[in-house]
Write an enzyme that holds these catalytic residues in place. Sequence first.
Site, PDB file in Angstrom:
ATOM      1  NE  ARG A   1      -3.636   2.235   2.701  1.00 34.41           N
ATOM      2  CZ  ARG A   1      -3.408   3.485   3.119  1.00 34.41           C
ATOM      3  NH1 ARG A   1      -2.173   3.851   3.477  1.00 34.41           N
ATOM      4  NH2 ARG A   1      -4.386   4.366   3.168  1.00 34.41           N
TER       5      ARG A   1
ATOM      6  CB  SER B   1     -12.441  -0.861   1.144  1.00 36.91           C
ATOM      7  OG  SER B   1     -11.036  -0.958   1.169  1.00 36.91           O
TER       8      SER B   1
ATOM      9  CE  LYS C   1      -8.466   5.414   4.645  1.00 38.13           C
ATOM     10  NZ  LYS C   1      -9.157   4.545   3.651  1.00 38.13           N
TER      11      LYS C   1
END
Length: 233
Positions: A53, A122, A152
Amino acid sequence: MTPAGFQGADTLAGRLRFPGGLYGVTPEWDDTDRLADAVRRAAAGGMTALQLRRKTATEAQRAAQARVLADLCRELGVVFLVNDHWRLALDVGAEGAHLGRDDGDLAQARAQAGSGLLLGASCYNDLARARELLDAGADYIAFGAVFPSATKPQAVRAPLSLLARARELAAGMPGPRPAVVAIGGITPANAPQVAQAGADSIAVINGLFEAPDIQQAAAACAAPFSASSYSKP
């Protein structure tokens, strides 16, 4: 309900399309040697899957790291996925890709990539989205943040109670069944709670790669999950 109860039931009922247990997600490190060493330590502790990621890297940096990690994960026996970019996953020989809401249509990716590429997605806190993604061919559905996330901090929160309901949705799909992944603020300390709630796998970034002892953190995260009955495509 205990983690053993969930895992034992799956062992009897069938196999998973995605490995259960610890799913490492890479931090934003440009130092590929450092990252590769951390991945080796995590794998030694029991990590079964890894996602690259990289949100801040250039396209060239992302591709270079993907190639290194694809080779390394094959060596280690770890399933390797690329976040956002399923075409890059195919290019480097990764086993799969993870798609968020803004990363393209999963059904289209499945049609173009074929059945051999693992696709996870997701779902945030949205069971309706999960149903759509399962019908489109998702191999796992991911929910979170289940705890406050440093990566996040503004992420929508998904209650742990949602995981059992997601498990019921996945169980209705033809076997091997899709896995349920939890993400967001997961650490070795709270991993047992997430397993007990019904997750097959936990996606961990800081709680793994920023730990003082990565191998020890990986072992602690993996411990609440029994061995995965992963059925490779």
